[in-house]
Design a protein around this motif. Structure first.
Motif, PDB file in Angstrom:
ATOM      1  N   ALA A  56       0.837  -1.204   0.000  1.00  0.00           N
ATOM      2  CA  ALA A  56       0.000   0.000   0.000  1.00  0.00           C
ATOM      3  C   ALA A  56       0.871   1.253   0.000  1.00  0.00           C
ATOM      4  O   ALA A  56       0.576   2.232  -0.704  1.00  0.00           O
ATOM      5  N   MET A  57       1.953   1.227   0.764  1.00  0.00           N
ATOM      6  CA  MET A  57       2.863   2.374   0.802  1.00  0.00           C
ATOM      7  C   MET A  57       3.543   2.567  -0.557  1.00  0.00           C
ATOM      8  O   MET A  57       3.725   3.702  -1.011  1.00  0.00           O
ATOM      9  N   CYS A  58       3.907   1.464  -1.202  1.00  0.00           N
ATOM     10  CA  CYS A  58       4.503   1.548  -2.547  1.00  0.00           C
ATOM     11  C   CYS A  58       3.506   2.141  -3.538  1.00  0.00           C
ATOM     12  O   CYS A  58       3.860   3.016  -4.336  1.00  0.00           O
ATOM     13  N   ALA A  59       2.276   1.657  -3.491  1.00  0.00           N
ATOM     14  CA  ALA A  59       1.244   2.160  -4.403  1.00  0.00           C
ATOM     15  C   ALA A  59       1.039   3.658  -4.197  1.00  0.00           C
ATOM     16  O   ALA A  59       0.928   4.421  -5.163  1.00  0.00           O
ATOM     17  N   LEU A  60       0.995   4.084  -2.934  1.00  0.00           N
ATOM     18  CA  LEU A  60       0.831   5.513  -2.640  1.00  0.00           C
ATOM     19  C   LEU A  60       1.999   6.323  -3.179  1.00  0.00           C
ATOM     20  O   LEU A  60       1.805   7.386  -3.777  1.00  0.00           O
ATOM     21  N   GLN A  61       3.209   5.817  -2.984  1.00  0.00           N
ATOM     22  CA  GLN A  61       4.394   6.532  -3.468  1.00  0.00           C
ATOM     23  C   GLN A  61       4.368   6.676  -4.992  1.00  0.00           C
ATOM     24  O   GLN A  61       4.593   7.760  -5.526  1.00  0.00           O
ATOM     25  N   PHE A  62       4.094   5.577  -5.698  1.00  0.00           N
ATOM     26  CA  PHE A  62       4.052   5.647  -7.158  1.00  0.00           C
ATOM     27  C   PHE A  62       2.923   6.555  -7.647  1.00  0.00           C
ATOM     28  O   PHE A  62       3.106   7.348  -8.570  1.00  0.00           O
ATOM     29  N   ALA A  63       1.747   6.445  -7.038  1.00  0.00           N
ATOM     30  CA  ALA A  63       0.613   7.282  -7.449  1.00  0.00           C
ATOM     31  C   ALA A  63       0.913   8.755  -7.206  1.00  0.00           C
ATOM     32  O   ALA A  63       0.590   9.606  -8.045  1.00  0.00           O
ATOM     33  N   GLN A  65       3.834  10.170  -7.193  1.00  0.00           N
ATOM     34  CA  GLN A  65       4.820  10.601  -8.195  1.00  0.00           C
ATOM     35  C   GLN A  65       4.142  10.923  -9.523  1.00  0.00           C
ATOM     36  O   GLN A  65       4.463  11.929 -10.160  1.00  0.00           O
ATOM     37  N   VAL A  66       3.210  10.082  -9.921  1.00  0.00           N
ATOM     38  CA  VAL A  66       2.470  10.315 -11.169  1.00  0.00           C
ATOM     39  C   VAL A  66       1.667  11.611 -11.071  1.00  0.00           C
ATOM     40  O   VAL A  66       1.685  12.440 -11.989  1.00  0.00           O
ATOM     41  N   GLU A  67       0.970  11.785  -9.961  1.00  0.00           N
ATOM     42  CA  GLU A  67       0.158  12.995  -9.781  1.00  0.00           C
ATOM     43  C   GLU A  67       1.027  14.247  -9.762  1.00  0.00           C
ATOM     44  O   GLU A  67       0.674  15.258 -10.363  1.00  0.00           O
ATOM     45  N   GLN A  68       2.179  14.178  -9.087  1.00  0.00           N
ATOM     46  CA  GLN A  68       3.058  15.339  -9.027  1.00  0.00           C
ATOM     47  C   GLN A  68       3.594  15.682 -10.409  1.00  0.00           C
ATOM     48  O   GLN A  68       3.681  16.845 -10.774  1.00  0.00           O
TER      49      GLN A  68
END
Length: 97
Positions: A56-63, A65-68
């Motif tokens: 879940a933490m990985c998914a949040l980090q990747f998401a 990054q995409v949003e930023q």
């Protein structure tokens, strides 16, 4: 129609068989490797042992990054638009003089 490729990716100690287009293989393997690296970092830095929490933490980090990147791209696009409008106005003023 191109041939499909069958690969297996290991993420968080689980194997995921996939059928993909050959041109997707490199990107998927690199993504899986990044996820594995990130899992290791989260487990080491935060003493998280539950794979569900780490994923879940990985998914949040990747998401995030995409949003930023999308936010940054929108900001750059708006800046470019403003500069082009200013240049267009300047050209019109010089041409109409």
């Amino acid at each position: 129609m191109s041939e499909q490729l069958k690969i297996k990716l290991s993420i968080a100690n689980r194997v995921y068989p996939l059928t993909i287009a050959p041109d997707q293989e490199e990107g998927l393997r690199k993504a899986a490797k990044k996820i594995e690296t990130m899992i290791g970092q989260f487990e080491q830095n935060y003493s998280v042992r539950d794979k569900q929490d780490v994923l879940a933490m990985c998914a949040l980090q990747f998401a995030s990054q995409v949003e930023q990147k999308m936010i940054d791209k929108d900001n750059v696009s708006e800046d470019v638009k403003n500069r082009l409008t200013a240049l267009d106005d300047l050209l019109h003023s010089h041409l109409s003089s």
